[in-house]
Write an enzyme that holds these catalytic residues in place. Structure first.
Site, short mmCIF file in Angstrom:
data_model
loop_
_atom_site.label_atom_id
_atom_site.label_comp_id
_atom_site.label_asym_id
_atom_site.label_seq_id
_atom_site.Cartn_x
_atom_site.Cartn_y
_atom_site.Cartn_z
N ASP A 92 -26.49 -29.29 -14.75
CA ASP A 92 -25.03 -29.41 -14.82
C ASP A 92 -24.36 -29.37 -13.44
O ASP A 92 -23.26 -28.81 -13.28
CB ASP A 92 -24.44 -28.30 -15.71
N ARG A 131 -44.00 -32.13 -21.45
CA ARG A 131 -42.65 -32.62 -21.13
C ARG A 131 -42.68 -34.01 -20.50
O ARG A 131 -41.90 -34.89 -20.84
CB ARG A 131 -41.96 -31.61 -20.20
N HIS A 136 -20.62 -32.09 -20.57
CA HIS A 136 -20.84 -30.66 -20.67
C HIS A 136 -19.53 -29.98 -21.08
O HIS A 136 -18.48 -30.30 -20.53
CB HIS A 136 -21.31 -30.12 -19.30
N GLU A 164 -31.19 -33.04 -10.48
CA GLU A 164 -32.23 -32.09 -10.86
C GLU A 164 -31.66 -30.72 -11.23
O GLU A 164 -32.14 -30.07 -12.14
CB GLU A 164 -33.21 -31.93 -9.70
N ALA A 191 -11.41 -33.65 -27.22
CA ALA A 191 -11.16 -34.12 -25.85
C ALA A 191 -12.36 -34.92 -25.34
O ALA A 191 -12.20 -35.95 -24.67
CB ALA A 191 -10.87 -32.93 -24.94
N GLU A 192 -13.55 -34.45 -25.67
CA GLU A 192 -14.76 -35.16 -25.22
C GLU A 192 -14.78 -36.60 -25.72
O GLU A 192 -15.20 -37.51 -25.01
CB GLU A 192 -16.01 -34.43 -25.69
N ASN A 199 -24.03 -37.14 -18.12
CA ASN A 199 -24.08 -36.10 -19.14
C ASN A 199 -22.67 -35.60 -19.40
O ASN A 199 -21.80 -35.69 -18.54
CB ASN A 199 -24.96 -34.94 -18.67
N MET A 232 -30.56 -31.92 -25.92
CA MET A 232 -30.85 -30.53 -25.59
C MET A 232 -32.22 -30.35 -24.94
O MET A 232 -32.94 -29.42 -25.28
CB MET A 232 -30.72 -29.66 -26.86
N ARG A 233 -32.56 -31.21 -24.03
CA ARG A 233 -33.84 -31.10 -23.34
C ARG A 233 -33.59 -31.13 -21.84
O ARG A 233 -32.76 -31.91 -21.37
CB ARG A 233 -34.74 -32.30 -23.68
N LEU A 258 -34.80 -32.44 -18.43
CA LEU A 258 -35.62 -33.60 -18.08
C LEU A 258 -36.46 -33.31 -16.84
O LEU A 258 -36.06 -32.54 -15.97
CB LEU A 258 -34.72 -34.81 -17.83
N SER A 299 -16.48 -31.77 -19.04
CA SER A 299 -16.76 -32.52 -17.81
C SER A 299 -17.84 -33.57 -18.07
O SER A 299 -18.84 -33.28 -18.73
CB SER A 299 -17.30 -31.59 -16.71
#
Ligand code: GRF
Length: 325
Positions: A151, A71, A115, A148, A179-180, A113, A96-97, A99, A142
């Site tokens: 979300d 990773r 979500h 860390e 909406a996003e 980000n 989709m990882r 971090l 959102s």
């Protein structure tokens, strides 16, 4: 970061899949006056459709499959690509990882980000199905800062989306996506402009100033100021100055040790300090706030020092002298 008002902020977008949010961000950036530009689209899947779209639009891309890689190594390669592209911000758009903490720490306050839920409700996966199963009236989306914890960072903007009778997760997801595409470009534009937004700067100064003991806010000559002591006999330890007397700066006026220190700092770091009109003569230094590389720990430090200098003896002990020196 942009170092003058007209520069656009460079953004790297990390994707794993379709990239409709990336496309929304990209097309919004091509409207006149956009404060950001997409400098790179990077993916952990070389076959991600988002990459083809970016390429067709002339945006630099980077792809590196994560399978079989540690990773840390994969994160490091993505990060290097972002830095090489000159990115000042990283924007996750369906990346989709998870971090690594090191990576998240290095980009703290500069990584966003999106979500598909009204956070703090439903972090993680399957948000639409969970909202429908719970009988919620609203789902949503959102945009938040990446920390860390998954979300869980500061929420920068949200849109609620009504759940209709008989809604399926897929139908709800499609409306959430619409909406996003409105939300993300707006929030990103506001976010990269924050460093030069007097309202935002004042809000942060206010939080820091009023966190000090026995403080209150009081207007002074039409500008916000902060005092230590009682409402009746308190003294100002900070003034917020928004481009006063034709100055180009938004700045925080605080007490320094005297004219010597003031002149030395202004001469050595003219991008960070200035000598304010009127106040300068009596040892108030202007700490310039509207610069992209501002360190808020420095601002907090100046506020403490000034508080310490001005506070009456009876309460000066409430702040650890060592902290304030
Ligand atoms: C979006 O719904 C976003 O909220 C989530 O992943 C999805 C990405 O979609 N994090 P797209 O690839 O931008 O179309």
């Amino acid at each position: 970061m942009p170092d003058h008002a007209t520069a656009t902020a460079k953004v790297a977008v990390f994707v794993s899949g379709t990239g409709t949010n990336m496309a929304a961000l990209l097309y919004a950036s091509r409207l006149p006056g956009s404060p950001y530009e997409i400098a790179l689209v990077a993916a952990n899947d070389p076959a991600a459709p988002a990459l083809a779209l970016a390429r067709a639009e002339g945006v630099p891309t980077f792809a590196l499959a994560h399978a079989g890689m540690a990773r840390e190594d994969h994160d490091a390669a993505m990060e290097r690509a972002a830095r090489d592209a000159g990115a000042q911000y990283i924007v996750l758009a369906g990346y989709m990882r998870i971090l690594t903490p090191g990576f998240v720490g290095r980009w703290e306050g500069r990584m966003l980000n999106i979500h598909p839920s009204l956070l703090p409700a439903y972090p993680g996966l399957d948000t639409h199905a969970r909202a429908i199963a719970a009988g919620d009236s609203y789902g949503g989306t959102s945009v938040h800062l990446v920390t860390e914890e998954l979300d869980a960072g500061e929420i920068l903007g949200q849109i609620a989306i009504a759940i209709q009778p008989g809604d399926t997760p897929a139908a709800l997801a499609a409306r959430v996506r619409l909406a996003e595409h409105q939300l993300y470009p707006r929030v990103l534009a506001d976010f990269v402009s924050r460093w030069n937004d007097p309202q935002h700067l004042l809000a942060r100064v206010r939080t820091l100033a009023l966190a000090l003991p026995r403080t209150h806010e009081r207007e002074s000559h039409g500008a916000p100021g902060f005092r230590v002591g009682t409402e009746k006999s308190g003294k100002f330890f900070a003034h917020f100055s928004d481009r006063h007397h034709g100055a180009p700066h938004v700045s925080l006026l605080v007490k320094c040790a005297g004219l010597d220190e003031l002149e030395t700092l202004v001469e050595a770091q003219p991008h960070a300090y200035h000598k304010p009109a009127y106040y300068g003569a009596s040892g108030w230094i202007g700490v310039i706030l509207n610069r992209a590389d501002l360190d808020w720990d420095d601002v907090a430090h100046w506020l403490r020092r000034s508080w310490q200098q001005v506070a009456p003896k009876s309460i000066a002990g409430l702040l650890d002298t060592a902290d304030a020196s």
